[in-house]
Motif scaffolding. Structure first.
Motif, short mmCIF file in Angstrom:
data_model
loop_
_atom_site.label_atom_id
_atom_site.label_comp_id
_atom_site.label_asym_id
_atom_site.label_seq_id
_atom_site.Cartn_x
_atom_site.Cartn_y
_atom_site.Cartn_z
N HIS A 104 0.76 -1.27 -0.18
CA HIS A 104 0.01 0.02 0.00
C HIS A 104 0.84 1.33 -0.01
O HIS A 104 0.41 2.31 -0.60
CB HIS A 104 -1.07 -0.02 1.24
N VAL A 129 2.76 1.83 -3.95
CA VAL A 129 1.93 1.71 -5.01
C VAL A 129 2.83 2.41 -6.41
O VAL A 129 2.67 1.89 -7.50
CB VAL A 129 0.51 2.34 -5.02
N HIS A 171 -8.83 -6.78 -1.28
CA HIS A 171 -8.99 -6.24 -2.51
C HIS A 171 -9.82 -7.24 -3.60
O HIS A 171 -9.89 -7.00 -4.46
CB HIS A 171 -7.38 -5.96 -3.21
N TYR A 179 -6.26 -5.94 -6.98
CA TYR A 179 -5.28 -4.95 -6.27
C TYR A 179 -4.61 -4.31 -7.25
O TYR A 179 -4.47 -3.05 -7.32
CB TYR A 179 -4.31 -5.69 -5.29
N LEU A 231 -5.25 -0.32 -7.44
CA LEU A 231 -4.20 0.59 -6.58
C LEU A 231 -3.30 0.89 -7.60
O LEU A 231 -2.65 2.11 -7.58
CB LEU A 231 -3.76 -0.06 -5.46
N SER A 241 -0.59 5.18 -2.05
CA SER A 241 -1.45 4.93 -1.39
C SER A 241 -1.32 4.58 0.12
O SER A 241 -0.68 3.82 0.18
CB SER A 241 -2.82 4.10 -1.94
#
Length: 340
Positions: free
Chosen positions: A114, A117, A218, A224, A228, A285
């Motif tokens: 996360h 990204v 996700h 994902y 993202l 993110s």
């Protein structure tokens, strides 16, 4: 064909070829390698490395790690990219003996997935660009070739369509290098031992828990990547067309090739230009909301989830030999000693 490429100073250099996808195709041998730090290459081993025909190197470490430990020597035959996907440094060797290896590392991987990204998208773009433009090989690596490298390997293999069981199997092969990675640490810290028993380890539960948590949040690795990382079908098609055997030619409008269509789409919008070293340091993110709680349980349920979960364990403090950035902060040049 052997997956491990023997080097004296490199302990975890592996070919990602040979894995079979869900639709029966096979990842090509000799195209995509994963490794521990290439900064250790010298002499005859350097010549052996060059003989592999490497055209692109992706270094996943922090810039300060490269300053401290060195990078692969420059050479006109390949392009070098520094894309640091981890944003919160920590010291694995200094963790307490009560920290569970599987849940702790799976949670760190989720954090990187996360936080990083932007860099992870660029990594995939570089691999896709390399794959469509040359028959040379690519190597991506971090320090031990285990954690950051393991996450990237899982992402790429998943996008190629390799089943989760084989992704987990590939990750766990680092266990064969654990003793040599430990020996390197002891050489750097004479008379000391890591306080964490999990240092240098890569049990299958780590990747299994990480993939379970990512799927819980996700839907799948592919979702994902789409939501993202903003990786579209064109980019995935380029990866599959050039890294899988047989490389069947898809039908494109007016006879256009995958490469031509993808170069005209947003899929290749931010890839670094070929022939130039590149350092990435932008934050991504901060959407990580799950915590891994046990080696055999589900990730903590998000708000509104019908699945209950055991109480989250307290956070484990990290130490990287200096100031640890607060959650959500990005400090690519913070001092410290990390691994993976």
């Amino acid at each position: 064909m052997s997956r491990h490429i023997p080097f004296e100073r490199l302990h975890n250099f592996r070919d990602l070829g040979g894995y079979t996808t869900a639709d029966g195709r096979t990842v090509r041998w000799g195209r995509l390698f994963r490794s521990d730090s290439l900064g250790k290459l010298t002499g005859e081993e350097w010549e052996r490395f060059l003989a592999l025909g490497v055209g692109t190197v992706i270094d996943l470490r922090y810039p300060w790690e490269i300053d401290a430990k060195g990078r692969v020597p420059e050479h006109p035959t390949f392009t070098y990219h520094n894309l640091s996907i981890e944003h919160r440094p920590y010291d694995q060797a200094g963790l307490g003996p009560d920290v569970e290896t599987g849940p702790f590392l799976a949670e760190k991987y989720l954090e990187v997935a996360h936080d990083g990204v932007e860099e992870l998208r660029q990594v995939v773009e570089v691999i896709a660009t390399f794959a469509t433009s040359t028959d040379e090989s690519l190597v991506f690596h971090c320090a031990s070739g285990k954690d950051r490298t393991g996450l990237v390997a899982a992402l790429v293999l998943a996008l190629l369509g390799v089943p989760e069981s084989e992704i987990i199997e590939d990750f766990a092969l680092t266990e064969l290098a654990t003793e040599r990675l430990l020996a390197d640490w002891r050489d750097d810290h004479p008379g000391q031992e890591p306080s964490w028993p999990g240092y240098g380890r890569a049990p299958a539960d780590v990747m299994r828990l990480f993939l379970s948590a990512l799927t819980h949040q996700h839907g799948s690795m592919a979702e994902y990547a789409r939501d993202l990382l903003k990786i579209d079908e064109c980019l995935i098609a380029a990866l599959r067309r050039n890294l899988l055997e047989p490389a069947e030619e898809p039908e494109w409008p007016s006879g256009a090739r995958t490469t031509e269509i993808c170069r005209n789409s947003s899929a290749f919008g931010t890839a670094p230009p070929a022939g130039r070293s590149h350092a990435g340091s932008t934050s991504g993110s901060r959407g990580n909301s799950a915590r891994i709680t046990s080696g055999h349980g589900w990730p903590t349920a998000r708000s509104g989830s019908p699945r209950s979960a055991p109480p989250a364990r307290p956070p484990v403090p990290g130490n990287c030999g200096g100031t640890i950035p607060q959650p959500g902060a990005h400090s690519p040049r913070a001092p410290g000693t990390c691994t993976g």
